[in-house]
Write an enzyme that holds these catalytic residues in place. Structure first.
Site, PDB file in Angstrom:
ATOM      1  N   LEU A 615     -50.046  35.338   6.887  1.00 32.47           N
ATOM      2  CA  LEU A 615     -49.357  35.778   5.669  1.00 32.47           C
ATOM      3  C   LEU A 615     -49.220  34.646   4.660  1.00 32.47           C
ATOM      4  O   LEU A 615     -49.200  34.888   3.448  1.00 32.47           O
ATOM      5  CB  LEU A 615     -47.975  36.332   6.024  1.00 32.47           C
ATOM      6  CG  LEU A 615     -47.997  37.530   6.994  1.00 32.47           C
ATOM      7  CD1 LEU A 615     -46.588  37.870   7.464  1.00 32.47           C
ATOM      8  CD2 LEU A 615     -48.651  38.745   6.346  1.00 32.47           C
ATOM      9  N   GLU A 690     -43.494  31.099  17.826  1.00 29.98           N
ATOM     10  CA  GLU A 690     -43.336  30.511  19.150  1.00 29.98           C
ATOM     11  C   GLU A 690     -44.647  30.200  19.872  1.00 29.98           C
ATOM     12  O   GLU A 690     -44.666  29.409  20.815  1.00 29.98           O
ATOM     13  CB  GLU A 690     -42.495  31.458  20.019  1.00 29.98           C
ATOM     14  CG  GLU A 690     -41.078  31.624  19.476  1.00 29.98           C
ATOM     15  CD  GLU A 690     -40.326  32.785  20.097  1.00 29.98           C
ATOM     16  OE1 GLU A 690     -40.910  33.880  20.195  1.00 29.98           O
ATOM     17  OE2 GLU A 690     -39.160  32.607  20.478  1.00 29.98           O
TER      18      GLU A 690
HETATM   19 MO1  MOS Z   1     -36.034  33.164  19.804  1.00 31.37          MO
HETATM   20  S1  MOS Z   1     -35.711  31.762  21.266  1.00 31.37           S
HETATM   21  O1  MOS Z   1     -36.274  34.650  20.564  1.00 31.37           O
HETATM   22  O2  MOS Z   1     -34.915  33.010  18.630  1.00 31.37           O
END
Ligand code: MOS
Length: 728
Positions: A615, A690
């Site tokens: 994005l 993540e």
């Molecule tokens: Mo995350 S550790 O699911 O904010």
């Protein structure tokens, strides 16, 4: 007007690629960046509130038991002290921000050392802190609370998988690996401490707080206080990092609200750095046994992953260590099991990529051992074992760029392919070597709402209670709306972090961009339909850029002095059940290991990631850089240290808890393997927050082995571990 879109089918139309503004995906700088770097973006504790009293939390100095008395009078006599609050609602702790759960703690029951038990409020912070230190607490202590996860029985979590016969596959395998890794506890370690300012106007409560998930947090707070949600307003416009620690509300928010009500004046509560460490939440330590069975060529025939994690008695959360192990590699004989040890350390919860952040480093370490046994290139071993479909559920992948990431990553890094031998390169007193690992992180998506208003002056406004926890949400939502409506992002005002706005997805589990971004997309599509009708074309034929149609008609003229407002309500439908969706990638690292001290330095590192549509090139890359940096922490530095006597956290500040600092982080390269994941979300995007830390630690661990010959099974790989494992 609300427009609801439930996604049951992949979005193949690629609408966003056909738009004319050409701003989506571009490396647009953060729209709120200037406010942040000039210190004018107010964080929770910084809102100027007239007549604000200051609260300081008092925390337990026993591990398990009960508070039986507080010597309130003594501290109430101290200068400036206004109140000592020990209301049992203060210790309400809805777990995880995932449900409106009933209070976890009974009145004044203590389950861990460091648990908040009271709030002292005074005119100034210094007075409150001084009084809090002087508050005498009488406890009834229950001795012998278990604090060591190794020393207790474990409970099996639901979700165990047994497919085929793993023991048989191991016995029959041409090559097999049976190894046990451990990982240590981690702290979220967000820069901004937990803070709240609460203010009541009659029955109406307004709280400025630092939170990730206002859509849930508002229910949690209303439940904790026993008031109606409609009477609560939560504001978190700027959040100095969350990393899981702000998914749910915690005691500072509840305590500030109770105190403000009692005192009939605003109250601010800011946790100290030590309190954030000691009572917010921890990532569980893990013990993980990996069993891999393979044929002569390295094709997996068996896959076993068994993990033990810990949490307080009664807590639902268990570090989801096996999340990506369920689908990453093939192997028809499978056994995956997660167990929880019940101990009295602070609550374990979501910390930076819960599950894969520690599960992937163990799995990918075991894969490196297998590659060596089979005698093939570790990249080749992964390529051989990418399943056609989810090996347990039998579902198709929404998309899977693992192979491309492995190949393109290896190429860009200059990976030396072929079987590998440790201790091949020396540079003075340093052994130098390389290692790699796969990345995987399950994709989550959730319901979200956002209101978009195309204003008569040709600008747009996006409103949602979604948060931007440093990830770039303000900017990407402006880009999505800008792309759809033919506007530069600076013509789109994005208002976030206020429960007065429609409920977004909140920020967590890397779902924010795809979920709330899709709500903005749905709203903008409805606005485009209205505009298309005015022009007399199909919506799909409407071309907008720089505030004009392709025929040169300006939006301002089309609007004729009126706004068009639509609320987009996105809901993932069957796509959630019909596909296994995840982000994939590959890490490559070069490290040097000191032959005398066992110190490891990362020389360079590269991550290649496929996570659907990009994005914003700049903010996405920054997310990847942050993720890789955290994976250096998992590999080399981060570990919570608990006192074995009472389970209290010892290293509770940023001097003693070692997140990687500048000197630990070398040149990092990020390769984004662009794709459109039609089954992930309407905007064909997945999460990236993540993924960058899911496996990277193993690339470093595997490089330590390749460099020095030290095969280590305990993260973080501090010099003592390295020295012990080093041959000679
Ligand atoms: Mo995350 S550790 O699911 O904010």
């Amino acid at each position: 007007m609300t427009v609801h879109f439930k996604q049951d089918k992949p979005e193949q139309s690629n609408r966003l690629d056909g738009m004319k503004q050409g701003v989506l995906g571009k490396g647009v700088s953060r729209l709120e960046g200037l406010a942040k770097v000039t210190g004018t973006a107010p964080y929770a504790a910084e809102y100027p509130v007239e007549g604000c009293a200051e609260g300081v939390l008092v925390t337990s100095t026993i591990t398990r038991g009960e508070v039986v008395g507080l010597d309130k009078d003594a501290v109430l006599a101290m200068p400036g002290v206004l109140a000592v609050i020990d209301d049992s609602r203060l210790t309400t702790r809805p777990a995880q921000g995932t449900a409106n759960e009933a209070p976890k703690q009974g009145p004044k029951t203590i389950s861990y050392w460091g648990q908040p038990i009271a709030l002292v409020v005074a005119e100034t912070f210094e007075q409150a802190r001084d009084a809090a230190k002087h508050l005498t607490v009488k406890y009834r202590e229950e001795e012998g609370a278990p604090v060591d996860p190794q020393a207790v029985e474990t409970e099996e979590k639901d979700g165990t998988v047994r497919q085929g016969d793993l023991a048989h596959a191991m016995a029959e395998a041409a090559h097999s690996v049976d190894v046990t890794f451990t990982t240590r506890g981690h702290a979220s370690a967000a820069m901004e401490p937990h803070a709240a300012i609460a203010e009541w106007d009659g029955d109406k409560l307004t709280v400025h707080a630092s939170l990730q998930m206002l859509n849930y947090n508002i229910s949690e707070l209303a439940d904790a206080l026993g008031v109606e949600e409609d009477d609560v307003r939560l504001i978190s416009r700027f959040v100095g990092g969350g990393f899981g620690s702000k998914l749910g509300i915690s005691e500072e928010v509840v305590a500030a609200a109770i105190a403000a009500k009692d005192l009939a004046r605003p109250v601010r509560v800011v946790m100290s750095r030590q309190q954030v460490f000691q009572c917010i939440m921890r990532r569980s330590e893990t013990t993980q046994r990996l069993r891999l069975a393979a044929d002569e060529d390295g094709k997996l025939t068996g896959f076993g992953h068994h993990a033990v994690v810990s949490n307080l008695p009664g807590e639902v959360f268990a570090e989801p260590v096996l999340q990506s192990s369920h689908f990453l590699y093939s192997g028809e004989n499978r056994e995956l099991m997660l167990e929880v040890a019940r101990i009295h350390r602070m609550t374990a919860g979501s910390v930076r990529a819960p599950g894969e952040a520690v599960g992937m480093p163990a799995l990918e370490g075991a894969m490196d051992v297998l590659a060596e046994k089979v005698g093939i290139d570790p990249v080749e071993l992964r390529l051989k074992n990418i399943p056609e479909q989810d090996p347990e559920e039998g579902l198709p992948f929404s998309s899977n760029k693992l192979a491309e990431c492995l190949k393109q990553g290896a190429e860009a890094f200059g990976w030396d392919s072929g079987p590998r031998k440790p201790r091949q390169h020396q540079d003075g007193e340093w052994w130098v070597g390389t290692g790699m690992a796969s990345a995987a992180r399950a994709h989550s998506i959730s319901e979200a709402r956002a209101k978009v208003t195309l204003k008569s002056d040709g600008t747009a406004l996006v409103e949602t209670d979604m948060t931007d926890i440093g990830t770039g949400t303000y900017t990407i939502l402006a880009q999505i709306a800008g792309e759809m409506l033919g506007l530069e992002p600076n013509k789109v005002l994005v208002e976030l972090g206020d429960t007065r706005h429609p409920r977004g997805s909140g920020s967590g589990g890397s779902w924010g961009a795809a979920s709330t971004g899709s709500a903005v997309y749905v709203a903008c599509k409805a606005i485009r339909e209205d505009l298309a009708a005015r022009v007399g074309v199909e919506e799909t034929a409407l071309e907008l850029s720089q505030g004009k149609t392709s025929a040169g008609k300006s939006l301002i003229d089309l609007l004729g002095g009126e706004d068009i407002a639509r609320e987009g309500h996105y809901e993932p439908g069957d796509i959630k059940d019909d596909y296994t969706a995840a982000g994939f990638g590959a890490f490559f690292a070069q490290v040097r290991v000191n032959r005398y001290t066992g110190e490891t330095r990362v020389d360079r590192m590269l991550g290649a990631f496929g996570f659907g549509r990009v994005l914003n090139h700049k903010t996405a890359r920054s997310q990847c850089l942050g993720g890789i940096t955290w994976s250096i922490g998992v590999a080399l530095t981060e570990a919570l240290e608990f006192d074995p006597r009472d389970g209290h956290l010892v290293n509770c500040d940023l001097a003693e808890y070692h997140v990687p600092v500048n000197r630990d982080v070398p040149e990092l390269d990020v390769l984004m393997v662009e794709e459109r994941d039609a089954a992930a979300s309407p905007i064909q995007a997945k999460g990236i927050g993540e993924l960058g830390m899911c496996g990277g630690a193993a690339a470093i661990a595997n490089a330590i082995y390749n460099a020095s010959g030290a095969r280590i099974f305990d993260y973080p790989m501090t010099p003592d571990h390295v020295l012990k494992a080093m041959p000679d």
